[in-house]
Design a protein around this motif. Structure first.
Motif, PDB file in Angstrom:
ATOM      1  N   CYS A 161       0.836  -1.206   0.000  1.00 35.33           N
ATOM      2  CA  CYS A 161       0.000   0.000   0.000  1.00 35.33           C
ATOM      3  C   CYS A 161       0.872   1.258   0.000  1.00 35.33           C
ATOM      4  CB  CYS A 161      -0.926   0.006   1.214  1.00 35.33           C
ATOM      5  SG  CYS A 161      -2.262  -1.194   1.111  1.00 35.33           S
ATOM      6  N   ALA A 162       1.927   1.230   0.811  1.00 37.44           N
ATOM      7  CA  ALA A 162       2.841   2.380   0.870  1.00 37.44           C
ATOM      8  C   ALA A 162       3.503   2.607  -0.492  1.00 37.44           C
ATOM      9  CB  ALA A 162       3.892   2.154   1.946  1.00 37.44           C
ATOM     10  N   ALA A 163       3.888   1.522  -1.150  1.00 35.66           N
ATOM     11  CA  ALA A 163       4.530   1.628  -2.462  1.00 35.66           C
ATOM     12  C   ALA A 163       3.564   2.224  -3.486  1.00 35.66           C
ATOM     13  CB  ALA A 163       5.012   0.253  -2.922  1.00 35.66           C
ATOM     14  N   LEU A 164       2.323   1.776  -3.459  1.00 36.59           N
ATOM     15  CA  LEU A 164       1.333   2.310  -4.397  1.00 36.59           C
ATOM     16  C   LEU A 164       1.015   3.776  -4.104  1.00 36.59           C
ATOM     17  CD1 LEU A 164      -1.112  -0.720  -4.737  1.00 36.59           C
ATOM     18  CD2 LEU A 164       0.366   0.236  -6.509  1.00 36.59           C
ATOM     19  N   MET A 165       1.058   4.157  -2.822  1.00 34.49           N
ATOM     20  CA  MET A 165       0.837   5.560  -2.470  1.00 34.49           C
ATOM     21  C   MET A 165       1.960   6.425  -3.032  1.00 34.49           C
ATOM     22  SD  MET A 165      -1.654   7.136  -0.916  1.00 34.49           S
ATOM     23  CE  MET A 165      -2.382   5.995   0.269  1.00 34.49           C
ATOM     24  N   VAL A 166       3.193   5.918  -2.969  1.00 37.28           N
ATOM     25  CA  VAL A 166       4.331   6.640  -3.549  1.00 37.28           C
ATOM     26  C   VAL A 166       4.166   6.760  -5.064  1.00 37.28           C
ATOM     27  CG1 VAL A 166       6.825   6.550  -3.982  1.00 37.28           C
ATOM     28  CG2 VAL A 166       5.928   5.999  -1.709  1.00 37.28           C
ATOM     29  N   VAL A 167       3.710   5.678  -5.695  1.00 39.58           N
ATOM     30  CA  VAL A 167       3.461   5.708  -7.146  1.00 39.58           C
ATOM     31  C   VAL A 167       2.422   6.771  -7.482  1.00 39.58           C
ATOM     32  CG1 VAL A 167       2.482   4.406  -9.082  1.00 39.58           C
ATOM     33  CG2 VAL A 167       4.113   3.304  -7.542  1.00 39.58           C
ATOM     34  N   LEU A 168       1.340   6.824  -6.691  1.00 42.58           N
ATOM     35  CA  LEU A 168       0.296   7.826  -6.912  1.00 42.58           C
ATOM     36  C   LEU A 168       0.864   9.231  -6.775  1.00 42.58           C
ATOM     37  CD1 LEU A 168      -2.761   8.381  -7.342  1.00 42.58           C
ATOM     38  CD2 LEU A 168      -2.995   8.368  -4.840  1.00 42.58           C
ATOM     39  N   TYR A 169       1.692   9.427  -5.756  1.00 42.98           N
ATOM     40  CA  TYR A 169       2.305  10.742  -5.518  1.00 42.98           C
ATOM     41  C   TYR A 169       3.184  11.155  -6.699  1.00 42.98           C
ATOM     42  CZ  TYR A 169       5.249  14.321  -3.380  1.00 42.98           C
ATOM     43  OH  TYR A 169       5.925  15.481  -3.117  1.00 42.98           O
ATOM     44  N   LYS A 170       3.981  10.218  -7.206  1.00 37.60           N
ATOM     45  CA  LYS A 170       4.891  10.541  -8.310  1.00 37.60           C
ATOM     46  C   LYS A 170       4.123  10.809  -9.600  1.00 37.60           C
ATOM     47  CE  LYS A 170       9.103   8.345  -6.628  1.00 37.60           C
ATOM     48  NZ  LYS A 170      10.190   7.387  -6.905  1.00 37.60           N
ATOM     49  N   ILE A 171       3.050  10.047  -9.847  1.00 33.60           N
ATOM     50  CA  ILE A 171       2.228  10.289 -11.033  1.00 33.60           C
ATOM     51  C   ILE A 171       1.624  11.694 -10.971  1.00 33.60           C
ATOM     52  CG2 ILE A 171       0.139   9.616 -12.258  1.00 33.60           C
ATOM     53  CD1 ILE A 171       0.692   6.731 -11.429  1.00 33.60           C
ATOM     54  N   GLU A 172       1.099  12.050  -9.801  1.00 32.91           N
ATOM     55  CA  GLU A 172       0.486  13.366  -9.638  1.00 32.91           C
ATOM     56  C   GLU A 172       1.531  14.483  -9.774  1.00 32.91           C
ATOM     57  OE1 GLU A 172      -2.512  16.170  -9.029  1.00 32.91           O
ATOM     58  OE2 GLU A 172      -2.655  14.012  -9.423  1.00 32.91           O
ATOM     59  N   LYS A 173       2.700  14.253  -9.203  1.00 32.09           N
ATOM     60  CA  LYS A 173       3.779  15.248  -9.276  1.00 32.09           C
ATOM     61  C   LYS A 173       4.215  15.458 -10.722  1.00 32.09           C
ATOM     62  CE  LYS A 173       8.256  16.354  -7.183  1.00 32.09           C
ATOM     63  NZ  LYS A 173       9.333  15.877  -6.254  1.00 32.09           N
ATOM     64  N   ASN A 174       4.365  14.370 -11.479  1.00 26.41           N
ATOM     65  CA  ASN A 174       4.766  14.485 -12.870  1.00 26.41           C
ATOM     66  C   ASN A 174       3.682  15.154 -13.716  1.00 26.41           C
ATOM     67  OD1 ASN A 174       7.228  13.224 -12.428  1.00 26.41           O
ATOM     68  ND2 ASN A 174       6.429  11.182 -12.850  1.00 26.41           N
ATOM     69  N   ALA A 175       2.410  14.875 -13.369  1.00 25.17           N
ATOM     70  CA  ALA A 175       1.300  15.490 -14.092  1.00 25.17           C
ATOM     71  C   ALA A 175       1.288  17.000 -13.899  1.00 25.17           C
ATOM     72  CB  ALA A 175      -0.025  14.880 -13.642  1.00 25.17           C
ATOM     73  N   LYS A 176       1.604  17.440 -12.676  1.00 27.10           N
ATOM     74  CA  LYS A 176       1.639  18.880 -12.403  1.00 27.10           C
ATOM     75  C   LYS A 176       2.791  19.563 -13.118  1.00 27.10           C
ATOM     76  CE  LYS A 176      -0.727  18.696  -7.924  1.00 27.10           C
ATOM     77  NZ  LYS A 176      -0.591  18.823  -6.458  1.00 27.10           N
ATOM     78  N   LYS A 177       3.905  18.848 -13.299  1.00 25.37           N
ATOM     79  CA  LYS A 177       5.053  19.434 -13.984  1.00 25.37           C
ATOM     80  C   LYS A 177       4.755  19.705 -15.455  1.00 25.37           C
ATOM     81  CE  LYS A 177       8.859  17.568 -11.196  1.00 25.37           C
ATOM     82  NZ  LYS A 177      10.022  16.649 -11.188  1.00 25.37           N
ATOM     83  N   THR A 178       3.904  18.881 -16.035  1.00 30.30           N
ATOM     84  CA  THR A 178       3.596  19.022 -17.462  1.00 30.30           C
ATOM     85  C   THR A 178       2.573  20.111 -17.739  1.00 30.30           C
ATOM     86  OG1 THR A 178       1.891  17.300 -17.328  1.00 30.30           O
ATOM     87  CG2 THR A 178       4.123  16.614 -17.909  1.00 30.30           C
ATOM     88  N   LEU A 179       1.905  20.608 -16.669  1.00 28.56           N
ATOM     89  CA  LEU A 179       0.892  21.649 -16.865  1.00 28.56           C
ATOM     90  C   LEU A 179       1.545  23.011 -17.164  1.00 28.56           C
ATOM     91  CD1 LEU A 179      -1.634  20.743 -14.042  1.00 28.56           C
ATOM     92  CD2 LEU A 179      -1.852  20.289 -16.490  1.00 28.56           C
TER      93      LEU A 179
END
Length: 297
Positions: free
Chosen positions: A279-297
Motif C-alpha cells: 500500500c505504501a509503495a502504491l501511495m508513492v506511485v500515486l504521488y509521483k504520477i500526480e507530481k509528474n502530471a503537475k510538472k507538465t501543466l
C-alpha cells in the motif's frame, strides 16, 4: 454573508460545521420518518422491514453527511462550489487504477487488523465500556445481516446503492472534503498529512464501533491521502465505493450458500506487513504520477 463565514477561524468553522450537522441530523430524521410512513406504510416502519431500513440508511447518510458539507462549503469557502467540493475534475484512469489497486492490496492488512481489534480486551475497571462497545458492534452486525442476508438480486442492487454508492459519496464529502480539507488543513497548523490523520480518527470514531476502529482508521487514512495527493475527491469516493461493494457482494454470496474461505496465511502477520508495504509503495506511485502530471501543466 458568505464573506463573513469565509473569514472565520478554526473554532468558528467547527461551530458552523457541527451546528449544520446537528440541525440536519434532526431534520433528516423527521423528514425520513414521515416519508417512510407515506411510502411504506406505518406497519412496515414499525416492524423495520428491510425496505424501510434501506430507505433510512440512504436518507440519513445524505442528510447527515452530504447536505451539511455542501452548505458548509458554500458558506465558508471562497470560489466555486464544485472546485471547493473537489469534484470539478474527472479522475484519471491510471491514478484511479492505482487507488483501486491499493484497496485490493490492503485487504490482508485490513483483515488482520479486524481480527486483532476484535480480540482487544479492556481492563476490568472499564468492563462497562467494553460491554457497551461490544453491544454496539453486535447491533451493527445484526443490521448489516438483516440488510444483506438475502439471495434476491434486486436487494443486492439496492444494497450496493444504499451501502456502497451513497456512503462512499456522502462520507468522503463530510470527512475528507469538509473536515480534512476545509477544517483541519485550512484552519489549523496541522498541515496536510496530520489533517489526514485527524480526519481518519474522527471517521473511525464517529461510527461508534470500537472493535472496528483500527481497520476503519487505516482505510480512512488511505482515503484521506488519496485526496491530499490528488486534490480530487473522486479517487477516494471510488476507492470507498469499491471497498464497500466488495463487502456487500461477499455478504450476498454467503446468503446464496456459497462459502467464502479465508486462508490462514491471508490473515497472518507477515502477510499484513507485506500488504502494508504494498500500500505504501502504491501511495508513492500515486504521488509521483500526480507530481509528474503537475510538472507538465
Amino acid at each position: 454573508m458568505s464573506k463573513y463565514f469565509s473569514q472565520m477561524g478554526f473554532w468558528g468553522r467547527l461551530f458552523v460545521f457541527l451546528s449544520l450537522t446537528s440541525m440536519l441530523l434532526v431534520g433528516s430524521a423527521i423528514v425520513c420518518d414521515i416519508a417512510a410512513v407515506l411510502i411504506f406504510g406505518r406497519d412496515a416502519v414499525a416492524h423495520q422491514e428491510v425496505g424501510v431500513l434501506q430507505f433510512f440508511q440512504a436518507c440519513i447518510s445524505i442528510g447527515i453527511f452530504l447536505v451539511p458539507t455542501v452548505v458548509f462549503v458554500r458558506l465558508c469557502c471562497d470560489g466555486g462550489l464544485w472546485a471547493n467540493l473537489k469534484v470539478d475534475r474527472a479522475p484519471g484512469l491510471v491514478k484511479l487504477a492505482v487507488c483501486l489497486g491499493m484497496m485490493v492490496v490492503s485487504m490482508p492488512m485490513v483483515s488482520w487488523l479486524e481480527d486483532y481489534n476484535l480480540h482487544i480486551r479492556l481492563p476490568e475497571s472499564l468492563a462497562g465500556i467494553e460491554n457497551w462497545a461490544r453491544a454496539r458492534e453486535d447491533a451493527a452486525n445484526l443490521l448489516v445481516k438483516k440488510l444483506t442476508g438475502s439471495d434476491d438480486i434486486v436487494r443486492l442492487v439496492i444494497n450496493i446503492i444504499v451501502l456502497a454508492v451513497v456512503p462512499a459519496l456522502c462520507e468522503e464529502m463530510y470527512f475528507r472534503v469538509g473536515m480534512q480539507s476545509h477544517l483541519f488543513e485550512e484552519k489549523t497548523r496541522m498541515g496536510r498529512w496530520w489533517s489526514v490523520v485527524a480526519a481518519a480518527v474522527l471517521f473511525s470514531a464517529l461510527h461508534l464501533q470500537f472493535f472496528g476502529f483500527l481497520p476503519r482508521f487505516v482505510l480512512g487514512a488511505m482515503l484521506g491521502m488519496m485526496l491530499a495527493i490528488t486534490g480530487n475527491v473522486w479517487y477516494s469516493v471510488c476507492a470507498h465505493f469499491f471497498n464497500n461493494t466488495f463487502a456487500v457482494v461477499a455478504a450476498y454470496k454467503e446468503a446464496t450458500g456459497q462459502e467464502i474461505e479465508i486462508s490462514a496465511w491471508f490473515q497472518s502477520p507477515w502477510m499484513a506487513v507485506l500488504s502494508a508495504v504494498g500500500c505504501a509503495a502504491l501511495m508513492v506511485v500515486l504521488y509521483k504520477i500526480e507530481k509528474n502530471a503537475k510538472k507538465t501543466l
